[in-house]
Enzyme design. Structure first.
Site, PDB file in Angstrom:
ATOM      1  N   CYS A 100      41.486  37.741  24.075  1.00  0.00           N
ATOM      2  CA  CYS A 100      41.520  38.221  25.459  1.00  0.00           C
ATOM      3  C   CYS A 100      42.873  37.853  26.050  1.00  0.00           C
ATOM      4  O   CYS A 100      43.259  36.690  26.043  1.00  0.00           O
ATOM      5  CB  CYS A 100      40.391  37.572  26.254  1.00  0.00           C
ATOM      6  SG  CYS A 100      40.516  37.846  28.029  1.00  0.00           S
ATOM      7  N   CYS A 104      44.044  41.622  32.722  1.00  0.00           N
ATOM      8  CA  CYS A 104      43.357  42.834  33.218  1.00  0.00           C
ATOM      9  C   CYS A 104      42.460  42.543  34.414  1.00  0.00           C
ATOM     10  O   CYS A 104      42.211  43.435  35.233  1.00  0.00           O
ATOM     11  CB  CYS A 104      42.496  43.447  32.135  1.00  0.00           C
ATOM     12  SG  CYS A 104      43.091  43.186  30.481  1.00  0.00           S
ATOM     13  N   THR A 191      38.102  33.546  32.728  1.00  0.00           N
ATOM     14  CA  THR A 191      39.104  33.670  31.666  1.00  0.00           C
ATOM     15  C   THR A 191      40.473  33.835  32.311  1.00  0.00           C
ATOM     16  O   THR A 191      40.633  34.641  33.216  1.00  0.00           O
ATOM     17  CB  THR A 191      38.829  34.913  30.792  1.00  0.00           C
ATOM     18  OG1 THR A 191      37.444  35.012  30.555  1.00  0.00           O
ATOM     19  CG2 THR A 191      39.564  34.819  29.468  1.00  0.00           C
ATOM     20  N   GLU A 257      38.214  29.928  29.026  1.00  0.00           N
ATOM     21  CA  GLU A 257      37.557  30.141  30.309  1.00  0.00           C
ATOM     22  C   GLU A 257      37.491  28.818  31.068  1.00  0.00           C
ATOM     23  O   GLU A 257      37.567  27.751  30.462  1.00  0.00           O
ATOM     24  CB  GLU A 257      36.120  30.652  30.108  1.00  0.00           C
ATOM     25  CG  GLU A 257      36.029  32.066  29.604  1.00  0.00           C
ATOM     26  CD  GLU A 257      36.431  32.219  28.136  1.00  0.00           C
ATOM     27  OE1 GLU A 257      36.168  31.285  27.356  1.00  0.00           O
ATOM     28  OE2 GLU A 257      37.009  33.256  27.791  1.00  0.00           O
ATOM     29  N   HIS A 292      36.538  47.214  35.121  1.00  0.00           N
ATOM     30  CA  HIS A 292      36.538  46.271  33.992  1.00  0.00           C
ATOM     31  C   HIS A 292      35.703  46.818  32.823  1.00  0.00           C
ATOM     32  O   HIS A 292      35.959  46.491  31.671  1.00  0.00           O
ATOM     33  CB  HIS A 292      36.082  44.886  34.429  1.00  0.00           C
ATOM     34  CG  HIS A 292      36.765  43.798  33.640  1.00  0.00           C
ATOM     35  ND1 HIS A 292      38.132  43.671  33.557  1.00  0.00           N
ATOM     36  CD2 HIS A 292      36.270  42.809  32.844  1.00  0.00           C
ATOM     37  CE1 HIS A 292      38.444  42.660  32.767  1.00  0.00           C
ATOM     38  NE2 HIS A 292      37.320  42.120  32.315  1.00  0.00           N
ATOM     39  N   TYR A 296      37.161  47.452  28.798  1.00  0.00           N
ATOM     40  CA  TYR A 296      36.606  47.051  27.499  1.00  0.00           C
ATOM     41  C   TYR A 296      36.698  48.166  26.469  1.00  0.00           C
ATOM     42  O   TYR A 296      36.648  47.911  25.267  1.00  0.00           O
ATOM     43  CB  TYR A 296      35.146  46.599  27.670  1.00  0.00           C
ATOM     44  CG  TYR A 296      35.002  45.201  28.234  1.00  0.00           C
ATOM     45  CD1 TYR A 296      36.038  44.599  28.935  1.00  0.00           C
ATOM     46  CD2 TYR A 296      33.837  44.482  28.066  1.00  0.00           C
ATOM     47  CE1 TYR A 296      35.902  43.325  29.448  1.00  0.00           C
ATOM     48  CE2 TYR A 296      33.688  43.203  28.577  1.00  0.00           C
ATOM     49  CZ  TYR A 296      34.729  42.637  29.269  1.00  0.00           C
ATOM     50  OH  TYR A 296      34.589  41.374  29.770  1.00  0.00           O
ATOM     51  N   CYS A 299      40.504  46.941  25.315  1.00  0.00           N
ATOM     52  CA  CYS A 299      40.798  45.629  24.712  1.00  0.00           C
ATOM     53  C   CYS A 299      39.914  45.329  23.510  1.00  0.00           C
ATOM     54  O   CYS A 299      40.392  44.866  22.476  1.00  0.00           O
ATOM     55  CB  CYS A 299      40.708  44.525  25.754  1.00  0.00           C
ATOM     56  SG  CYS A 299      39.044  43.958  26.136  1.00  0.00           S
ATOM     57  N   GLU A 447      31.487  37.986  25.338  1.00  0.00           N
ATOM     58  CA  GLU A 447      32.095  38.663  26.488  1.00  0.00           C
ATOM     59  C   GLU A 447      31.808  40.164  26.449  1.00  0.00           C
ATOM     60  O   GLU A 447      31.660  40.802  27.486  1.00  0.00           O
ATOM     61  CB  GLU A 447      33.608  38.409  26.525  1.00  0.00           C
ATOM     62  CG  GLU A 447      34.186  38.784  27.874  1.00  0.00           C
ATOM     63  CD  GLU A 447      35.668  38.517  27.953  1.00  0.00           C
ATOM     64  OE1 GLU A 447      36.347  38.582  26.928  1.00  0.00           O
ATOM     65  OE2 GLU A 447      36.140  38.268  29.074  1.00  0.00           O
TER      66      GLU A 447
HETATM   67 FE1  SF4 Z   1      40.156  40.002  28.533  1.00  0.00          FE
HETATM   68 FE2  SF4 Z   1      39.481  42.446  27.804  1.00  0.00          FE
HETATM   69 FE3  SF4 Z   1      38.857  41.549  30.246  1.00  0.00          FE
HETATM   70 FE4  SF4 Z   1      41.395  42.104  29.547  1.00  0.00          FE
HETATM   71  S1  SF4 Z   1      39.677  43.553  29.716  1.00  0.00           S
HETATM   72  S2  SF4 Z   1      40.688  40.333  30.675  1.00  0.00           S
HETATM   73  S3  SF4 Z   1      41.432  41.452  27.438  1.00  0.00           S
HETATM   74  S4  SF4 Z   1      38.091  40.795  28.292  1.00  0.00           S
HETATM   75 FE    FE Z   2      36.499  40.157  30.564  1.00  0.00          FE
END
Ligand code: SF4
Ligand code: FE
Length: 483
Positions: A100, A104, A191, A257, A292, A296, A299, A447
């Site tokens: 991660c 983001c 995180t 985290e 968000h 995903y 990422c 996650e």
């Molecule tokens: Fe982390 Fe993915 Fe969230 Fe970005 S989108 S902060 S890489 S979990």
């Molecule tokens: Fe996340």
């Protein structure tokens, strides 16, 4: 200064006076701490790649506020191409870090608040959008990393914020002053907070009038007095303190985290973006979660690319790559991973402008994307473990490999195909272990399940957006059923 280099970023975090605790002690030098440093390296990658001409198109954008070149992580999406580039950028960073990269959350909070504050002001004549734009320009001009803090600890899930036995189980205003407010509470699972310059705090659920003091959104520097970070444990975390590189699986990058305490933190008026307008808490939650959930689809796909590559290498090194069932399992992993990417791209391509001009993803498709993310990485991980074999969890340590007494036995008996050094086979096993069971499984698995909202949260949104009545009408028309 518009874009920071990776090194400048690291030095800027070194200057922060963060109040961090881990293993019962205060961490005085988080930047060089062996457990925390890989997580910082992941964020550093968002700065390094923005300097690389090869990635400029994905990693940078033109600010709609200033016209300056900025890092895309600080951008407000201006069209569907921006939304798609965001997902592609996240896939790239997942491929580069297998972790991660944290930045983001702030990007998604920025985009949720940009449009929401505009609409709050439209209804109430407040100045939240102006406050937010001023904050955003500061973030863009200084290329800052911003954390987004939404998830309250929530206490008794059956009770509203104001009904909790302890009123601090949801973050709330405890004092109102002429120059600002004082807040108290705690945000879980943060995180990237220990690698961020600023934190945006938002409510975690839709609220009613009685929860007025809980309907608060704002941004403050992460080293503001009263903010305390308690680092979460991860499976196999202390392997990072052992030295060596094999046993960690991924010794360069990571993500950690923190339980983030707000112990009577002062927020000045010009950093407040919501303050008691309860009906807008739900809009902020919905938009942030939507962005968000889109994220995903980028990422996790990038991390999935690394896991698929590691699994294919494990098959090569084991001498099993030609077996038809291995080839088929690798195809299935690719199919699942690309299906996740389809969701991320689709919800972006179907994005629409909000009243503020900033673009919002298609919420139904973003929720479908994330619902798949709660499942497919587990199946991809299962297939990776199937192909890798048991050695990924039974191999001796790097220290034993280096031992004079027994190292030669390990080299002899754990060799795979003769053309590949035995250490390389072990490195790939450890990388698969890291992604499916170790520190990176926090980001790739749990996650994927709970980040950006647990599976049921997406099902509620899918139900809300499904437009079932329209589907019934379609069926009635085809079946010649009168209305
Ligand atoms: Fe982390 Fe993915 Fe969230 Fe970005 S989108 S902060 S890489 S979990
Ligand atoms: Fe996340």
């Amino acid at each position: 200064m518009a874009l920071m280099t990776g090194e400048q970023y690291v030095e800027s975090v070194r200057k922060l006076n963060l109040d961090i605790y881990m293993f019962g002690k205060k961490v005085t030098n988080p930047v060089d701490d062996p457990i925390l440093r890989p997580s910082l390296n992941s964020v550093k990658e968002t700065y390094d790649l923005a300097q690389d001409p090869q990635y400029k198109n994905l990693m940078t954008a033109k600010s709609h506020l200033t016209g300056h070149e900025i890092n895309r992580f600080t951008h407000i999406h201006q069209n569907t191409e921006d939304l798609m580039n965001k997902v592609k950028m996240q896939r790239l960073l997942g491929q580069r870090t297998a972790a991660c990269f944290q930045r983001c959350v702030g990007m998604d909070a920025n985009n949720a608040l940009y449009s929401s504050t505009y609409e709050i002001d439209e209804k109430y004549g407040t100045k939240y959008h102006e406050n937010f734009k001023k904050f955003l320009e500061y973030v863009q001009e200084n290329d800052l990393t911003v954390d987004g803090a939404m998830t309250d600890v929530k206490g008794d899930r059956g009770l509203a914020p104001h009904q909790q036995a302890d009123p601090d189980l949801y973050l709330h205003v405890v004092e109102r002053r002429p120059d600002g407010v004082v807040v108290r509470g705690c945000k879980a699972h943060q995180t990237g907070i220990c690698n961020s310059h600023e934190v945006i705090v938002m409510p975690t659920i839709a609220m009613r009038e009685e929860d007025k003091d809980y309907a608060i959104a704002f941004a403050v520097p992460t080293d503001t007095k009263g903010i305390k970070l308690i680092i979460g444990r991860q499976s196999c975390d202390t392997r990072k303190t052992e030295g060596g590189c094999i046993d960690c699986g991924n010794c360069t990058y990571g993500g950690v985290e923190a339980l983030t305490i707000f112990d009577d933190v002062f927020v000045p008026n010009d950093r407040i973006f919501l303050n008691g307008e309860v009906e807008f808490a739900g809009m902020i939650v919905e938009r942030f979660a939507g962005f968000h959930r889109q994220s995903y689809g980028g990422c996790k796909v990038g991390v999935g690319d690394v896991l698929i590559g590691a699994t294919a290498l494990a098959a090569d090194y084991n001498g099993a790559a030609k077996a038809s069932h291995i080839k088929d399992k690798l195809i299935e992993m690719v199919h699942l991973n690309e299906t996740l990417f389809c969701g991320g791209i689709a919800c972006s391509a179907q994005g629409q402008p909000t009243k503020s001009g900033g673009y919002l993803i298609d919420l139904l498709l973003a929720n479908v994307c994330k619902q798949n993310v709660t499942r497919f990485p587990y199946e991809i991980g299962r297939l990776a473990e199937d192909i890798a074999g048991g050695l990924m969890v039974t191999a001796p340590s790097e220290a034993d490999l280096n031992s004079e007494e027994v190292g030669h036995y390990i080299r002899k008996y754990l060799a795979g195909v003769s053309a590949v050094p035995m250490e390389d086979r072990l490195k790939i096993m450890r990388l698969i272990e890291n992604l499916t069971l170790g520190t990176a499984a926090v980001g790739y698995k749990t996650e994927s399940m709970h980040g950006a909202g647990s599976p049921q949260a997406q099902r509620i949104m899918i139900a809300r957006q499904a437009n079932m009545e329209a589907k019934k009408d379609m069926a009635k028309r085809i079946a010649h059923i009168d209305k």
